[in-house]
Design a protein around this motif. Structure first.
Motif, PDB file in Angstrom:
ATOM      1  N   LYS A  64       7.981  -1.783 -11.466  1.00  0.00           N
ATOM      2  CA  LYS A  64       8.944  -2.852 -11.156  1.00  0.00           C
ATOM      3  C   LYS A  64       9.916  -2.408 -10.081  1.00  0.00           C
ATOM      4  N   GLN A  65      10.371  -1.167 -10.183  1.00  0.00           N
ATOM      5  CA  GLN A  65      11.321  -0.661  -9.192  1.00  0.00           C
ATOM      6  C   GLN A  65      10.703  -0.641  -7.802  1.00  0.00           C
ATOM      7  N   ARG A  66       9.441  -0.212  -7.701  1.00  0.00           N
ATOM      8  CA  ARG A  66       8.766  -0.187  -6.412  1.00  0.00           C
ATOM      9  C   ARG A  66       8.601  -1.593  -5.854  1.00  0.00           C
ATOM     10  N   LEU A  67       8.324  -2.564  -6.728  1.00  0.00           N
ATOM     11  CA  LEU A  67       8.212  -3.952  -6.283  1.00  0.00           C
ATOM     12  C   LEU A  67       9.545  -4.444  -5.725  1.00  0.00           C
ATOM     13  N   PHE A  68      10.651  -4.116  -6.381  1.00  0.00           N
ATOM     14  CA  PHE A  68      11.964  -4.558  -5.903  1.00  0.00           C
ATOM     15  C   PHE A  68      12.279  -3.956  -4.532  1.00  0.00           C
ATOM     16  N   ILE A  69      11.852  -2.721  -4.310  1.00  0.00           N
ATOM     17  CA  ILE A  69      12.058  -2.111  -2.999  1.00  0.00           C
ATOM     18  C   ILE A  69      11.272  -2.884  -1.944  1.00  0.00           C
ATOM     19  N   ALA A  70      10.032  -3.234  -2.262  1.00  0.00           N
ATOM     20  CA  ALA A  70       9.210  -4.014  -1.330  1.00  0.00           C
ATOM     21  C   ALA A  70       9.858  -5.360  -1.040  1.00  0.00           C
ATOM     22  N   GLU A  89       0.839  -1.205   0.000  1.00  0.00           N
ATOM     23  CA  GLU A  89       0.000   0.000   0.000  1.00  0.00           C
ATOM     24  C   GLU A  89       0.869   1.249   0.000  1.00  0.00           C
ATOM     25  N   ARG A  90       1.887   1.265   0.839  1.00  0.00           N
ATOM     26  CA  ARG A  90       2.750   2.446   0.945  1.00  0.00           C
ATOM     27  C   ARG A  90       3.488   2.712  -0.362  1.00  0.00           C
ATOM     28  N   LEU A  91       3.827   1.655  -1.085  1.00  0.00           N
ATOM     29  CA  LEU A  91       4.573   1.812  -2.340  1.00  0.00           C
ATOM     30  C   LEU A  91       3.660   1.914  -3.562  1.00  0.00           C
ATOM     31  N   GLY A  92       2.357   2.004  -3.336  1.00  0.00           N
ATOM     32  CA  GLY A  92       1.424   2.168  -4.447  1.00  0.00           C
ATOM     33  C   GLY A  92       1.252   0.935  -5.303  1.00  0.00           C
ATOM     34  N   LEU A  93       1.476  -0.242  -4.706  1.00  0.00           N
ATOM     35  CA  LEU A  93       1.396  -1.490  -5.468  1.00  0.00           C
ATOM     36  C   LEU A  93       0.062  -2.210  -5.308  1.00  0.00           C
ATOM     37  N   THR A  94      -0.769  -1.784  -4.377  1.00  0.00           N
ATOM     38  CA  THR A  94      -2.025  -2.492  -4.114  1.00  0.00           C
ATOM     39  C   THR A  94      -2.899  -2.632  -5.365  1.00  0.00           C
ATOM     40  N   PRO A  95      -3.058  -1.589  -6.185  1.00  0.00           N
ATOM     41  CA  PRO A  95      -3.882  -1.756  -7.391  1.00  0.00           C
ATOM     42  C   PRO A  95      -3.274  -2.722  -8.415  1.00  0.00           C
ATOM     43  N   LYS A  96      -2.002  -3.085  -8.243  1.00  0.00           N
ATOM     44  CA  LYS A  96      -1.305  -3.935  -9.213  1.00  0.00           C
ATOM     45  C   LYS A  96      -1.060  -5.352  -8.695  1.00  0.00           C
ATOM     46  N   LEU A  97      -1.690  -5.729  -7.585  1.00  0.00           N
ATOM     47  CA  LEU A  97      -1.408  -7.031  -6.982  1.00  0.00           C
ATOM     48  C   LEU A  97      -1.700  -8.184  -7.936  1.00  0.00           C
ATOM     49  N   GLY A  98      -2.688  -8.039  -8.792  1.00  0.00           N
ATOM     50  CA  GLY A  98      -3.031  -9.102  -9.732  1.00  0.00           C
ATOM     51  C   GLY A  98      -2.326  -8.993 -11.075  1.00  0.00           C
ATOM     52  N   THR A  99      -1.454  -7.999 -11.231  1.00  0.00           N
ATOM     53  CA  THR A  99      -0.765  -7.784 -12.515  1.00  0.00           C
ATOM     54  C   THR A  99       0.517  -8.607 -12.574  1.00  0.00           C
ATOM     55  N   ARG A 100       0.748  -9.231 -13.728  1.00  0.00           N
ATOM     56  CA  ARG A 100       1.982 -10.010 -13.900  1.00  0.00           C
ATOM     57  C   ARG A 100       3.177  -9.071 -14.008  1.00  0.00           C
ATOM     58  N   PHE A 101       4.318  -9.559 -13.527  1.00  0.00           N
ATOM     59  CA  PHE A 101       5.532  -8.743 -13.502  1.00  0.00           C
ATOM     60  C   PHE A 101       5.872  -8.208 -14.894  1.00  0.00           C
ATOM     61  N   GLY A 102       5.718  -9.045 -15.911  1.00  0.00           N
ATOM     62  CA  GLY A 102       6.065  -8.632 -17.267  1.00  0.00           C
ATOM     63  C   GLY A 102       5.222  -7.499 -17.805  1.00  0.00           C
TER      64      GLY A 102
END
Length: 302
Positions: A135-141, A115-128
């Motif tokens: 992607k950068q925010r995911l790597f930080i998480a 949530e803090r990194l703004g990834l919640t709306p993308k939880l169902g999205t494939r990495f590709g």
């Protein structure tokens, strides 16, 4: 207490020294920055700290552990966001977070982190299908999900827009407030100046300077810049005789720019009063970390 100790680190490739005798310590709870030009040896240094590369010589300890011979134990106390990272393209963001959480005995709850990194709306999205910034925010998480004592962030805000970059800065400050030590590699001077308690400047594989951001700025050749247009011409001899003067430049429109210190500023004011000259559009500005960085690395650039 030092949680990272690097002593006389050396690493060469093809006979060329990429890291040549670098030494520094990082204290617990500190945000410690590493700056340097491209190819200076920054990433090789932190990859040795992470245990991803084996040094040719020198000593490294992370919370007392050797990251090479005690790599498994080191992974439990150190999280890393690498400069170049990938996960399987078909994994969703949720699956990646759950997978990485399963690697650790006491992981963070990934939901508030997402949530803090703004990834919640993308939880169902494939990495590709993610954008570069997502992607950068995911790597930080993923670097933070293991509740590490130390986290290494290599160019953490590359690819992020200004809003996301500032949100990430706030996240890193929050992480430090919880007692996590941060080793930050960056080329954004504003980022380093805001976040870092101390900064190591690495140039051509060697440690060029180690100080606080303010300390590095004070060491800049022209820590203060004075600019004005005199009501009447000033004698070049008077200008060049100013104390602590680093440079003087007279522009075609009559404007004068001086670089020096606070002592130079006081002397300029005295000179103007003594010669009864008025300074129009007088501006006094402090040097920035950019100025200090350019001063420290200009010999290599030349």
């Amino acid at each position: 207490m030092s949680v990272i100790e690097v002593s006389d680190l050396r690493k060469s490739y093809g006979g060329r020294a990429v890291v040549d005798g670098v030494s520094f310590t990082v204290e617990e709870g500190e945000i410690f920055g590493i700056l340097g030009p491209n190819g200076a040896g920054k990433t090789t240094t932190v990859e040795c700290v992470e245990g991803l590369r084996v040094p040719d010589a020198g000593r490294i300890r992370v919370t007392g552990l050797d990251p090479v011979t005690e790599h498994r134990a080191t992974r439990e106390v150190l999280g890393a966001q690498l400069q170049q990272s990938e996960v399987q393209a078909k994994l969703t963001v949720r699956e990646a977070l759950e997978l990485y959480a399963a690697f650790y005995p006491n992981p963070s709850d990934w939901r508030p982190l997402a949530e803090r990194l703004g990834l919640t709306p993308k939880l169902g999205t494939r990495f590709g299908k993610l954008s570069g910034g997502q992607k950068q925010r995911l790597f930080i998480a993923l670097a933070l999900i293991g509740n590490p004592r130390v986290v290494v962030l290599d160019e953490l805000t590359t690819g992020l827009d200004p809003r996301a970059r500032r949100d990430t800065w706030e996240l890193i400050e929050d992480i430090r407030e919880r007692g996590v030590t941060v080793l930050l590699v960056t080329h954004f001077m504003e980022e380093a100046q805001r976040l870092c308690d101390r900064i190591a400047v690495i140039d051509q594989g060697r440690l060029a300077a180690l100080d606080t951001p303010a300390g590095l700025i004070r060491r800049s050749a022209g820590a203060t810049v004075i600019s004005f247009t005199p009501s009447e011409p000033l004698d070049d001899r008077d200008l060049n005789a100013l104390p602590a003067l680093v440079s003087v430049e007279q522009h075609g429109d009559g404007r004068i720019t001086l670089a020096g210190t606070d002592e130079t500023v006081n002397a300029v004011i005295t000179l103007l009063a003594r010669t009864h000259v008025t300074a129009h559009q007088l501006r006094v500005t402090d040097a920035t970390l950019d100025d200090a960085f350019l001063d420290l690395t200009k010999e290599a650039a030349a």
